[in-house]
Design a protein around this motif. Structure first.
Motif, PDB file in Angstrom:
ATOM      1  N   ARG A  16      80.213  94.052  47.155  1.00 62.98           N
ATOM      2  CA  ARG A  16      79.835  93.215  48.303  1.00 62.98           C
ATOM      3  C   ARG A  16      81.022  92.371  48.741  1.00 62.98           C
ATOM      4  O   ARG A  16      81.253  92.191  49.946  1.00 62.98           O
ATOM      5  N   VAL A  17      81.773  91.862  47.770  1.00 64.40           N
ATOM      6  CA  VAL A  17      82.955  91.075  48.121  1.00 64.40           C
ATOM      7  C   VAL A  17      83.961  91.945  48.868  1.00 64.40           C
ATOM      8  O   VAL A  17      84.532  91.535  49.890  1.00 64.40           O
ATOM      9  N   VAL A  18      84.165  93.177  48.360  1.00 68.01           N
ATOM     10  CA  VAL A  18      85.109  94.080  49.023  1.00 68.01           C
ATOM     11  C   VAL A  18      84.658  94.335  50.461  1.00 68.01           C
ATOM     12  O   VAL A  18      85.471  94.355  51.393  1.00 68.01           O
ATOM     13  N   SER A  52      89.460  97.205  42.311  1.00 72.58           N
ATOM     14  CA  SER A  52      90.114  97.029  43.608  1.00 72.58           C
ATOM     15  C   SER A  52      90.280  95.566  44.002  1.00 72.58           C
ATOM     16  O   SER A  52      90.883  95.280  45.019  1.00 72.58           O
ATOM     17  N   LEU A  53      89.754  94.650  43.214  1.00 71.74           N
ATOM     18  CA  LEU A  53      90.038  93.242  43.475  1.00 71.74           C
ATOM     19  C   LEU A  53      91.103  92.760  42.504  1.00 71.74           C
ATOM     20  O   LEU A  53      91.130  93.169  41.342  1.00 71.74           O
ATOM     21  N   ASN A  54      91.974  91.878  42.983  1.00 71.24           N
ATOM     22  CA  ASN A  54      93.029  91.364  42.120  1.00 71.24           C
ATOM     23  C   ASN A  54      92.444  90.387  41.102  1.00 71.24           C
ATOM     24  O   ASN A  54      91.855  89.388  41.481  1.00 71.24           O
ATOM     25  N   ILE A  93      89.658  86.864  50.296  1.00 67.04           N
ATOM     26  CA  ILE A  93      89.093  87.021  51.642  1.00 67.04           C
ATOM     27  C   ILE A  93      90.011  86.333  52.651  1.00 67.04           C
ATOM     28  O   ILE A  93      90.302  86.856  53.723  1.00 67.04           O
ATOM     29  N   GLU A  94      90.478  85.161  52.245  1.00 64.07           N
ATOM     30  CA  GLU A  94      91.317  84.366  53.138  1.00 64.07           C
ATOM     31  C   GLU A  94      92.605  85.086  53.509  1.00 64.07           C
ATOM     32  O   GLU A  94      93.118  84.917  54.614  1.00 64.07           O
ATOM     33  N   MET A  98      89.660  99.456  54.892  1.00 62.78           N
ATOM     34  CA  MET A  98      89.237 100.479  53.958  1.00 62.78           C
ATOM     35  C   MET A  98      88.458  99.857  52.806  1.00 62.78           C
ATOM     36  O   MET A  98      88.768  98.751  52.360  1.00 62.78           O
ATOM     37  N   ILE A  99      87.446 100.558  52.349  1.00 60.32           N
ATOM     38  CA  ILE A  99      86.678 100.118  51.182  1.00 60.32           C
ATOM     39  C   ILE A  99      86.817 101.198  50.113  1.00 60.32           C
ATOM     40  O   ILE A  99      86.656 102.382  50.396  1.00 60.32           O
TER      41      ILE A  99
END
Lengths: 313, 321, 324
Positions: C162-164, C102-104, C113-114, C94-95
């Motif tokens: 883009r990262v998400v 939405s990023l920690n 990502i890992e 999901m995005i």
């Protein structure tokens, strides 16, 4: 035709003034009241508070003696254990102290002193803090930086220590305690109110009010105060509990109320002397009652804070 | 970094200036130092001598400068009661107080965070509700009363633990501490528990609030959408975000623990600086009072400074300014 | 074409103190393999809740009441939380709307990502690192090697999204649910991100559900469109059918409110009225109070969701006749 339309728009946007009973009905249907009814701890807190206020107001009518009236004390009654330990003692439910003073009566009278100090000090601190907060938030500038600097410095010290040293300067006395608590407690109000004032001040409706030339005191009273009211109520509830504890601690250390007006904290302090001879009731019961008071207040305060904390919603 | 340090040192100076002014005003208001220094039947010349010794014949601002100058040299005068250097008396008693504070702080962190995380993660469980109600009780209980209760139950009623004074002190890693001997540990248990109670309760509540606030954040949703298990979200993502602001709380708690040692030490007759200050207040021993206040002010400023530094190390979003 | 996901009579209700909100009220739809399905509608129409329901991320007081979510033939509604966590992030990702939250904030980009790679693949440390770099390159982040150790606050909004997306694509999912992925971004960046997403979806051959309130956006990249209103799908068909032969008055209303440079209108048309109170939905058709084609029947009788023509579903008593 045009005119008619305009008035229609107006009547649909200006809310009607509600009567008190309508407001009360709204309240009963509100989410806050619904949550309140569901929260056991909030209800428990309310019951405790009602009980405590009842005891403070009506208690003296039922006590077996007036603990302030030295003539009514008799050394013959000294060192009596509570009724549940000593079947012969039917008069003094919670026992007596070394001077023959009924512990229960002393608690009832002592709670009046404690509550009086807690409530009055909160009122004083809130009025003082709100005023300073409004001034620094609304006018800004040098006044603001001085007040807030002072608040910062004060907040980096524990309030108990500040109160302790203020009382060292002032000396014992009910008025002095009120003053010390006022000086300790204003900071939180000032910060909350200033923060709210700043955010309200920059909002457009305040700009609008200023543009139409509303005087500043009216802007403050009509627009800013209502916005901070809930925070102040929450803060005050918790503050009363804190002040009662601080007062008790000061009195326990001999820096609080004078001997002639023993608060609950002072009763504990008196009892400490005889604790080592096993007379635990003289100190345990007054302390338990302090805890009950503050516990009740905090239960309700906790609920209020959760309800009004927008962060969690 | 250097800018940050300069700013901090400047703040320290301002705080110390404000505090020293207050202390000076206080000392001139509290009691009459003369009456403590000279005997009641002292002659006029003895009084004059003492007045000059204390600088009481000088104008107020001059007295203040003298006070600051002496304070900078660590000279706060001689205790009226002990006839020793005030600062020396305090520093002598400081290790005992710090030991109590450190143990209490350790207890608060361990119990506070463990219970707080649990109550925040499972807010509807019975245990969580019990923890939360107990924590409200914990912040509602007067610390002195709790101490007395402990004394009565563990000391008087069952005679399990000593209730007065500091026990034998041993040496661990060059530090003199009660924890080195059984007797010392026995003596420290009750005071440390009493002292930590309020702070445990506060940390439980703050940790729980932080956990709950973070649980509803979008990044938690994204983590769940990535398939991260709830337990890992809690102990990884959420806990890390929660603990950062709690560092600030540690600083505040440390300060309040130092304040509350006055009570704990008084009740348990613990020979630290908290008991010393209360005794000194009761006997109007102003040199000790002023030395204590200024010393404590320095300690608090240092604590705040360390907390800020820690914050920068832990929180990637913050850079030293 | 093979169906990847088929949703049957899905109902997600929220039980609040004021009453029950039927956020998703009996929707039926499907997603084919390799297809982009758009879900459009006004805010509060149940689009996002539909998306969250598919991976069962519905928080209390919300609850999936009934229905089937058949993913590759398996009913996800019956899956336990444990089984779901194996699907989430691997097969279905999901995005979210707001890349700023939405990023920690306390983990590096690489760690985030890992995390997916560790959970759902057997790659070793070195392979994971290479995959992270590759992903950042794919989503167009310059200098990926160095950026990996950065924290989210060091990225702009567009870069974060883009990262998400990189996180979402990390393990080659079969279905991406994108919930308003560009709404919080600048208009210029919106187009870039959408283009990127479509390209990557086509390249990997996965399916995507694109949830948005912007019919214009969705019409450009989707294959089919579901139009939702008050928790129900009112119309569903291929993009060309929706754009040119829509039959539901609500869809028509949405289309008419898209600004068109070629067609120089004086003012945009709007749909009158507001979305009804979700606690007190109309008795008959939900759109009845705002509909300009309404008849007596619409007030009391709820229209059935039916296949109007092949592949064109509609829920209206009186579909619009003729072309747009």
């Amino acid at each position: 035709m045009e005119n008619n339309k305009a008035s229609n728009i107006k009547s649909s946007f200006v809310p009607k003034k509600k009567t008190f009973s309508e407001k009360f009905d709204d309240f009963k249907k509100s989410e806050g009241f619904y949550n309140y009814k569901k929260s056991k701890s909030a209800i428990a807190g309310t019951i405790i508070i009602i009980f405590i206020v009842g005891v403070a107001l009506l208690g003296p009518l039922f006590t077996v003696q007036d603990p302030y009236d030295i003539a009514s004390l008799s050394l013959m009654d000294a060192y009596r254990a509570p009724s549940f330990m000593d079947p012969d003692n039917t008069q003094f439910l919670l026992g007596t102290d070394q001077q023959g003073r009924d512990v229960l009566s002393a608690i009832v009278y002592g709670s009046r002193v404690s509550l009086y100090i807690g409530i009055v000090a909160t009122l004083m601190a809130s009025v003082f803090g709100i005023t300073l907060g409004l001034i620094s938030g609304y006018y800004g500038g040098k006044v603001e930086s001085i007040i807030m600097r002072l608040a910062d410095i004060q907040l980096s010290f524990p309030s108990l220590l500040i109160a302790l040293f203020l009382m060292t300067i002032f000396g014992r006395g009910v008025t002095n305690i009120l003053l010390a608590l006022l000086l300790v407690g204003w900071v939180k109000y000032a910060r909350t109110v200033r923060g709210a004032t700043l955010s309200v001040k920059s909002s457009e409706y305040i700009e609008a009010a200023r543009v139409i030339g509303l005087p500043s005191y009216r802007i403050i009273i009509k627009h800013i105060l209502p916005n901070v009211l809930t925070s102040i109520v929450v803060l005050s509830t918790i503050q009363i509990g804190n002040f009662i504890l601080t007062e008790a601690t000061l009195s326990f250390l001999g820096l609080g109320v004078p001997v002639t007006e023993p608060s609950l904290g002072m009763l504990c302090s008196n009892g400490f002397v005889v604790l080592f001879s096993g007379m635990w009731w003289v100190t345990v019961f007054p302390g338990l009652y302090i805890m009950l008071i503050v516990f009740g207040i905090n239960l309700l305060g906790d609920f209020l804070r959760d309800e009004f904390n927008p962060k969690l919603k | 970094m250097i800018k940050f340090l300069i700013k901090r040192i400047w703040q320290l100076v301002i705080v110390l200036f404000a505090v020293s002014l207050l202390v000076f005003i206080m000392t001139s208001l509290v009691g009459d130092p003369l009456s403590l220094l000279v005997k009641e039947n002292a002659s006029a010349s003895q009084i004059a001598e003492a007045t000059e010794y204390l600088g009481l014949d000088q104008p107020a601002y001059h007295q203040y400068f003298l006070f600051v100058k002496n304070a900078l040299n660590g000279d706060f005068g001689v205790s009226y009661r002990y006839q020793q250097s005030a600062i020396h008396l305090i520093i002598e008693r400081m290790p005992a107080t710090l030991e109590l504070v450190v143990i209490a702080m350790a207890l608060s962190i361990v119990f506070g965070i463990v219970f707080g995380v649990y109550a925040g993660a499972y807010p509807n469980s019975f245990l969580s509700k019990t923890i939360m109600n107990l924590s409200i009780a914990g912040i509602s209980v007067p610390s002195f009363w709790l101490g007395m209760l402990m004394i009565y139950i563990f000391g008087i009623k069952f005679g399990l633990l000593p209730v007065s004074g500091r026990g034998e002190v041993g040496t661990i890693l060059g530090i003199k501490t009660s924890l080195a001997t059984i007797d010392g540990i026995k003596h420290v248990i009750l005071p440390a528990l009493t002292l930590s109670m309020g702070s445990v309760a506060s940390i439980i509540r703050l940790t729980r609030a932080g956990i709950q606030e973070n649980m509803v954040q979008d990044y938690v949703k994204l983590a769940r959408a990535k398939g991260v298990k709830n337990r890992k979200i809690l102990f990884g993502h959420v806990l890390k975000n929660t603990l950062i602001p709690i560092i600030t709380i540690f600083g505040l708690q440390l300060g309040s623990l130092i304040a509350y040692t006055t009570i704990t030490e008084t009740i348990f007759a613990w020979p630290g600086m908290g008991k010393l200050i209360i005794d000194s207040i009761n006997s109007s021993d102003t040199p000790i009072i002023s030395a204590y206040i200024l010393l404590v002010a320095v300690i608090f400023v240092v604590i705040n400074f360390v907390v800020d530094l820690l914050y920068c190390v832990i929180d990637p979003r913050i850079e030293l300014k | 074409m093979e169906k990847l996901l088929e949703v049957k009579n899905l109902k997600t209700y929220f039980h609040t103190f004021k009453g029950v909100v039927k956020a998703v009220d009996g929707v039926d739809f499907y997603v084919n393999k390799g297809e982009i399905l758009g879900i459009v509608g006004e805010s509060g129409g149940g689009k996002s809740i539909t998306g969250f329901s598919l991976i069962k991320l519905i928080e209390s007081p919300g609850k999936i009441e009934t229905g089937e979510i058949l993913f590759e033939g398996n009913d996800l509604v019956k899956y336990s939380e444990r089984e779901m966590s194996k699907i989430r992030g691997k097969d279905i990702v999901m995005i979210f709307q707001d890349p700023m939250t939405s990023l920690n904030p306390v983990y590096t980009i690489k760690q985030q990502i890992e995390e997916s790679l560790i959970l759902h693949t057997n790659l070793n440390k070195k392979e994971r690192h290479e995959r992270c770099v590759e992903l950042l390159k794919d989503v167009g982040i310059p200098n990926p090697e160095n950026r990996l150790t950065n924290y989210p606050h060091q990225f702009s909004g567009g870069m974060r999204q883009r990262v998400v997306i990189a996180i979402a694509l990390a393990v080659n999912p079969k279905l991406i649910i994108a919930d308003e992925p560009t709404t919080a971004l600048d208009v210029t960046i919106q187009a870039q991100i959408l283009k990127l997403m479509t390209e990557l979806v086509k390249k990997q051959g996965c399916s995507m559900i694109l949830i948005t309130h912007d019919l214009a956006v969705v019409s450009e990249i989707a294959d089919r469109i579901n139009v939702m209103y008050c928790g129900k799908i009112v119309e569903s068909s291929k993009v060309s059918t929706i754009m040119n032969h829509c039959k539901h008055p609500y869809t028509r209303g949405l289309l008419n409110s898209i600004p068109d440079i070629k067609d120089n209108k004086d003012r945009l048309e709007t749909i009158d009225g507001i979305v009804p109170n979700m606690f007190k939905l109309p008795k008959g058709c939900n759109f009845y109070p705002r509909c300009n084609k309404r008849m007596e029947e619409c007030e009391n009788k709820e229209p059935e969701y039916r296949e109007y023509k092949e592949g064109h579903y509609i829920s209206c008593h009186y579909p619009i006749e003729g072309e747009r």
